[in-house]
Design an enzyme around this catalytic site. Structure first.
Site, PDB file in Angstrom:
ATOM      1  N   PHE A  84       0.815  -1.218   0.000  1.00  0.00           N
ATOM      2  CA  PHE A  84       0.000   0.000   0.000  1.00  0.00           C
ATOM      3  C   PHE A  84       0.842   1.258   0.000  1.00  0.00           C
ATOM      4  O   PHE A  84       0.464   2.276  -0.567  1.00  0.00           O
ATOM      5  CB  PHE A  84      -0.953  -0.017   1.204  1.00  0.00           C
ATOM      6  CG  PHE A  84      -0.280   0.258   2.527  1.00  0.00           C
ATOM      7  CD1 PHE A  84       0.554  -0.683   3.103  1.00  0.00           C
ATOM      8  CD2 PHE A  84      -0.478   1.467   3.173  1.00  0.00           C
ATOM      9  CE1 PHE A  84       1.157  -0.418   4.321  1.00  0.00           C
ATOM     10  CE2 PHE A  84       0.135   1.730   4.397  1.00  0.00           C
ATOM     11  CZ  PHE A  84       0.952   0.792   4.969  1.00  0.00           C
ATOM     12  N   ASN A 124      -1.132  -6.821   7.561  1.00  0.00           N
ATOM     13  CA  ASN A 124       0.297  -6.900   7.278  1.00  0.00           C
ATOM     14  C   ASN A 124       0.865  -5.503   7.011  1.00  0.00           C
ATOM     15  O   ASN A 124       0.357  -4.787   6.148  1.00  0.00           O
ATOM     16  CB  ASN A 124       0.526  -7.815   6.074  1.00  0.00           C
ATOM     17  CG  ASN A 124       1.982  -8.070   5.826  1.00  0.00           C
ATOM     18  OD1 ASN A 124       2.754  -7.156   5.544  1.00  0.00           O
ATOM     19  ND2 ASN A 124       2.379  -9.321   5.960  1.00  0.00           N
ATOM     20  N   VAL A 126       3.379  -4.467   5.466  1.00  0.00           N
ATOM     21  CA  VAL A 126       3.929  -4.228   4.129  1.00  0.00           C
ATOM     22  C   VAL A 126       2.817  -4.238   3.091  1.00  0.00           C
ATOM     23  O   VAL A 126       2.814  -3.449   2.159  1.00  0.00           O
ATOM     24  CB  VAL A 126       4.987  -5.297   3.781  1.00  0.00           C
ATOM     25  CG1 VAL A 126       5.475  -5.127   2.349  1.00  0.00           C
ATOM     26  CG2 VAL A 126       6.154  -5.223   4.748  1.00  0.00           C
ATOM     27  N   GLU A 127       1.866  -5.135   3.270  1.00  0.00           N
ATOM     28  CA  GLU A 127       0.865  -5.352   2.233  1.00  0.00           C
ATOM     29  C   GLU A 127      -0.264  -4.330   2.304  1.00  0.00           C
ATOM     30  O   GLU A 127      -0.370  -3.474   1.438  1.00  0.00           O
ATOM     31  CB  GLU A 127       0.327  -6.788   2.330  1.00  0.00           C
ATOM     32  CG  GLU A 127       1.392  -7.793   1.888  1.00  0.00           C
ATOM     33  CD  GLU A 127       1.095  -9.219   2.357  1.00  0.00           C
ATOM     34  OE1 GLU A 127       0.218  -9.368   3.243  1.00  0.00           O
ATOM     35  OE2 GLU A 127       1.736 -10.147   1.866  1.00  0.00           O
ATOM     36  N   MET A 128      -1.142  -4.374   3.353  1.00  0.00           N
ATOM     37  CA  MET A 128      -2.235  -3.397   3.396  1.00  0.00           C
ATOM     38  C   MET A 128      -2.146  -2.472   4.609  1.00  0.00           C
ATOM     39  O   MET A 128      -2.775  -1.433   4.641  1.00  0.00           O
ATOM     40  CB  MET A 128      -3.579  -4.125   3.374  1.00  0.00           C
ATOM     41  CG  MET A 128      -3.707  -4.934   2.105  1.00  0.00           C
ATOM     42  SD  MET A 128      -5.386  -5.484   1.773  1.00  0.00           S
ATOM     43  CE  MET A 128      -5.915  -4.243   0.678  1.00  0.00           C
TER      44      MET A 128
END
Lengths: 317, 618
Positions: A84, A124, A126-128
């Site tokens: 994101f 997460n 890093v992810e969302m």
């Protein structure tokens, strides 16, 4: 010959030919998909909206579909996806298509279910990068979502229901392919070469791991059974340790969930590290490090041809 | 039974109800359905587990061509375990630490088994692939060797040996695969070592194919053992035992719960029985009390009726007693009256006697004087006779008339006519006296008049004094001081009796020289006063309060009844009047009677009747 008799014969022939095309279902190590499973359409619809809603991420920029683009085979086609806030993730993104058939989620199988995977990804960093309380709050504030949740779920907007909606949507993403039709008895669904490719696939032992309904996704296996893949590749990362990250057992080093080969033609690059750019490369790696065998180029080509029959025919997704 | 307040009863009932509810709740706390559900879940678990193991074997043998049968149970197992945990908690089977430990043990064994199965899948697929390929690999070696031999590449002896040993090892491997004796594996490894050594010196293609063959041969050796061990480990995992353990616990718990429920049911029954006994007891007591009440009611009724009779009887008794008493009273009164009457009668008789005596004397004198009158009458008749008869001589006639004249002269000289007149006059006077006395008596008794009438008290007093004349003769004088009073509505006879009594008492109290004073006056608007005073010896102070008491007398036994003043008081009371007395010893006694003018005496029939009777008898 009399015209009527000829017509009759032709008809018989046509019938026989036609019938020859439709045999009974085959009993193969690969099991066919039989249509979409029974799911609550209202919940699927909510899940679809949420899946495409970038507000699930902390900055409202990244939706699930950002990395799992349904138009691109359920992946984004990148070597590594971007989170994101611009950070790259550590492992190649697997496809969301047919993911409901996998016995566990993530390459190292750390999520026991789709629901667990959704919970992990949204939070997460890093992810969302979201907090679930915030997600629940803003969804509850959104009038459309609130109404929809109220209708589809007894207790309205809760974390559990949000996760359930998305998972229900994901479970609806099954992609029957030509090969499934073949397995169900339609001999004409795939060509002779593709059939030959399937025979090779079995003969060489690819079928040992890529089997079952999802053509994989139901077991763990060491990546590099007959040869040390990682030594050959170099640059080891934590992601390369695979299942060891979950179980902390030496025996689980470099053990990964066997990925599904469905829609494999769409989900390049391949392997957890995205190192194989093409199917041919992937097949090559498999032969060397998993099968420990050599094969003539034609066989490998046939296998690739077969692999391409595993792509889902255009469906509801 | 001690009296219980309403609150205590309410509290008692509340407590009993609570106990009942508690016992009932305890019997219901065991839910058989939950047991059966849990039992079913465990049975399913057992089945899935058994099938799972079976599928493992089938995968090993190649009957199962894919691993979905080994993977699908995972979800089922998880679901069943979760359901069992939830239902177990609901049914209360998991309340003790042992049960939750048993459940955890089951979770652990299943997790352990899952892990082993995962490993099995991985290793089995490798094994199967290598097994499938090893013949081809061996074939490959043979081909390369024959190619090499054909093209005279390399040491043909070595080539031939390698080819031979490769085949032998292949056979050994295949045999080993079917048996899995460990010593065999060692031997095969030794052989593989030798082939490896030999292979080094061989041409490249041959060496490559030998390398591949060896790799898979080693893989087979390794994986075969691993898979074998894994399968043993899988079958050794005591999942079945854990499930059985849970099942035993469940059974035990169920038995305990049933037993407990039974126990509580029997408590409940016992308690209910106790309650019923209590209810019966209380009902019995209630009925008893009602019966008691009914019986008491009946008794009361009977007693009531009896009472009525008794009362009637008692009343009759009392009436009779009263009658008797009245009769006695009447008798006593009669006696008193008798005595006073006697006294009075004696007096009256004496009074009458006196004039009667001289009247009688007078008449006797008259009778004696009659002789001379009869003589004259005789002579006259002789003369008359002589006259009437012819031949009577004038001389005889003259003689005879001379005799008559002589006789008449004699009467005249005696003054007989006057004497006789006087005697008769006296006699008439005496009869008049008697007449008076009788009239007084009558007046006293008033037989010819009604009980109550407007009575001239002075008349009564005078009559009474006349009657008592005898008693009063030598007792000094009687003074009358009459005032101006109207007639009084009363019972004349009774009032006369009163006066008589008082006067008699006064006379008895006097010596030779005393004075009885009777005074009448108008007391007030509605009342008159009569006073009877004497200068007798008086009444001592200690005796004075008692003089009106019936039967109280200071006279000797037989001399007085003691009823005189009691009767006086009674009569005055009946007239609504009052009587008072003052007395001083040595000086005298003073009675004061106050009577209402207009009030009649309360009629006392007995007195009237009695008096009537007595006077008639007398």
């Amino acid at each position: 010959m009399r015209p009527s008799l000829l017509r009759g014969l032709l008809l018989c022939a046509a019938f026989v030919i036609a019938r020859a095309g439709v045999a009974g279902p085959l009993d193969e190590p690969i099991k066919p998909l039989q249509g979409t499973p029974k799911l609550d359409p209202a919940r699927v619809e909510i899940g679809r909206k949420l899946f495409h809603d970038p507000r699930l991420s902390a900055n409202g920029k990244l939706a699930c579909a950002g990395c799992h683009d349904l138009a691109k085979g359920g992946v984004d086609g990148r070597f590594r996806s971007v989170g994101f806030d611009g950070q790259t993730v550590g492992i190649n993104t697997p496809t969301v298509l047919n993911s409901g058939l996998n016995f566990k989620q993530f390459w190292n199988g750390r999520a026991e279910s789709l629901e667990a995977q959704i919970e992990a990804v949204v939070a997460n960093p890093v992810e969302m990068g979201s907090k679930w309380e915030d997600v629940v709050t803003w969804i509850a504030k959104d009038k459309d979502y609130k109404d929809a949740f109220g209708k589809a779920y007894k207790d309205g907007v809760t974390k559990r229901n949000i996760v359930d909606a998305i998972a229900t949507f994901e479970r609806s993403l099954v992609t029957p392919s030509r090969f499934d039709r073949y397995l169900l008895g339609d001999q004409l669904a795939i060509s002779g070469e593709e059939k030959a490719g399937y025979a090779k696939f079995k003969q060489y032992g690819c079928i040992a791991c890529h089997q079952g309904q999802n053509i994989g996704g139901n077991m763990f296996q060491t990546f590099g059974v007959m040869g040390n893949y990682f030594q050959a590749r170099g640059n080891p990362t934590d992601a390369d340790l695979g299942r060891f990250g979950v179980t902390k057992r030496d025996g689980d080093k470099h053990v990964f969930k066997v990925p599904s080969l469905r829609n494999i033609a769409l989900t390049a690059p391949y392997f957890h590290d995205g190192s194989a750019a093409t199917l041919e490369d992937a097949v090559e790696v498999m032969f060397r490090y998993q099968l420990g065998r050599t094969a003539p180029a034609e066989d490998k080509e046939l296998i690739v041809k077969f692999l391409k029959t595993l792509t889902g025919e255009k469906g509801a997704w | 039974m001690r009296k219980f307040g309403l609150i205590q009863i309410g509290a008692l009932i509340g407590v009993l109800a609570l106990v009942l509810a508690f016992l009932y709740a305890k019997t219901r706390s065991y839910d058989a359905a939950a047991y059966f559900e849990n039992e079913a879940l465990l049975r399913q678990l057992r089945q899935v587990d058994a099938q799972w193991e079976l599928d493992g074997l089938r995968s090993k043998m190649g009957v199962n061509t894919h691993y979905d049968p080994l993977t699908d149970p995972l979800l089922t197992l998880e679901r069943l375990q979760r359901e069992f945990d939830e239902k177990g908690a609901e049914a209360g089977a998991g309340t003790d630490g042992g049960a939750s430990k048993a459940r955890d043990a089951l979770h652990q064994t299943i997790a352990q088994k899952t892990d082993l199965v995962e490993q099995f899948k991985s290793h089995n697929s490798i094994l199967r692939n290598s097994l499938a390929f090893i013949s081809i690999a061996a074939d490959d070696v043979q081909r390369r060797v024959s190619d090499a031999l054909a093209s005279r590449h390399g040491d043909s002896a070595a080539l031939a040996t390698v080819a031979l040993e490769t085949n032998r090892v292949l056979l050994d491997l295949l045999k080993y695969n079917l048996s899995s004796a460990d010593d065999r594996a060692a031997a095969i490894r030794a052989d593989l070592e030798r082939i490896d050594e030999r292979g080094r010196g061989l041409p490249r293609e041959v060496a490559a194919s030998v390398e591949i063959f060896l790799a898979h041969a080693h893989t087979i050796l390794r994986e075969h053992k691993t898979v074998g061990d894994l399968l043993s480990a899988i079958s050794a995992v005591p999942a079945g035992a854990r499930i059985d353990d849970l099942s035993d616990r469940l059974n035990k718990w169920q038995q305990e719960a049933t037993a407990q429920a039974q126990e509580y049911r029997s408590y409940l029954l016992g308690f209910s029985a106790v309650l019923i006994v209590l209810i019966v007891y209380f009902a019995y007591r209630l009925i008893g009390s009602y019966a008691e009440i009914a019986r008491v009611n009946d008794e009361l009724k009977q007693t009531n009726e009896g009472l009525e009779e008794k009362v009637t009887a008692r009343t009759a008794e009392l009436s009779k007693a009263l009658d008797d008493l009245k009769e006695s009273e009447a008798q006593l009164i009669q006696n008193e009256k008798m005595s006073s009457l006697g006294q009075m009668v004696a007096g009256v008789a004496h009074e009458i006697n006196t004039p009667l005596g001289y009247v009688k004397g007078n008449l006797e004198i008259v009778d004696s004087r009659m002789e001379q009158i009869e003589q004259v009458e005789g002579l006259c008749s002789d003369v008359a006779h002589m006259l009437s008869t012819e031949g009577a001589k004038a001389a005889d006639f003259r003689e005879r008339i001379q005799t008559v004249f002589d006789a008449a002269n004699a009467i005249r000289k005696l003054g007989l006519a006057k004497e006789l007149k006087d005697l008769v006059k006296d006699g008439v006077y005496g009869l008049g006296q008697i007449d008076d006395i009788v009239a007084n008596l009558r007046s006293f008794s008033r037989l010819d008049r009604a009980a109550n009438s407007k009575f001239d008290l002075h008349e009564g007093i005078n009559s009474t004094l006349m009657i008592a004349h005898n008693l009063l003769k030598n007792k000094g004088e009687v003074r009358r001081e009459f005032g101006d009073i109207p007639r009084v509505l009363c019972s004349p006879s009774q009032i006369n009796q009163v006066i008589l009594n008082l006067v008699t008492n006064a006379a008895q109290a006097l010596d030779e020289r005393g004075v009885i004073t009777i005074t009448t006056a108008r007391h007030d608007e509605e009342r008159v006063r009569i006073e009877v005073a004497d200068t007798g010896h008086g009444i001592p102070a200690d005796v004075l309060p008692k003089i009106f008491d019936p039967f109280f007398t200071t006279k000797d036994v037989g001399k007085g009844t003691g009823l005189g003043l009691a009767i006086v008081r009674k009569i005055i009371d009946q007239h609504g009047g009052t009587i008072d007395v003052r007395s001083e010893v040595g000086k005298g006694t003073h009675f004061t009677i106050v009577l209402p003018i207009g009030r009649a005496a309360v009629e006392s029939r007995e007195d009237v009747e009695f008096l009537e009777q007595q006077l008639q008898a007398a």
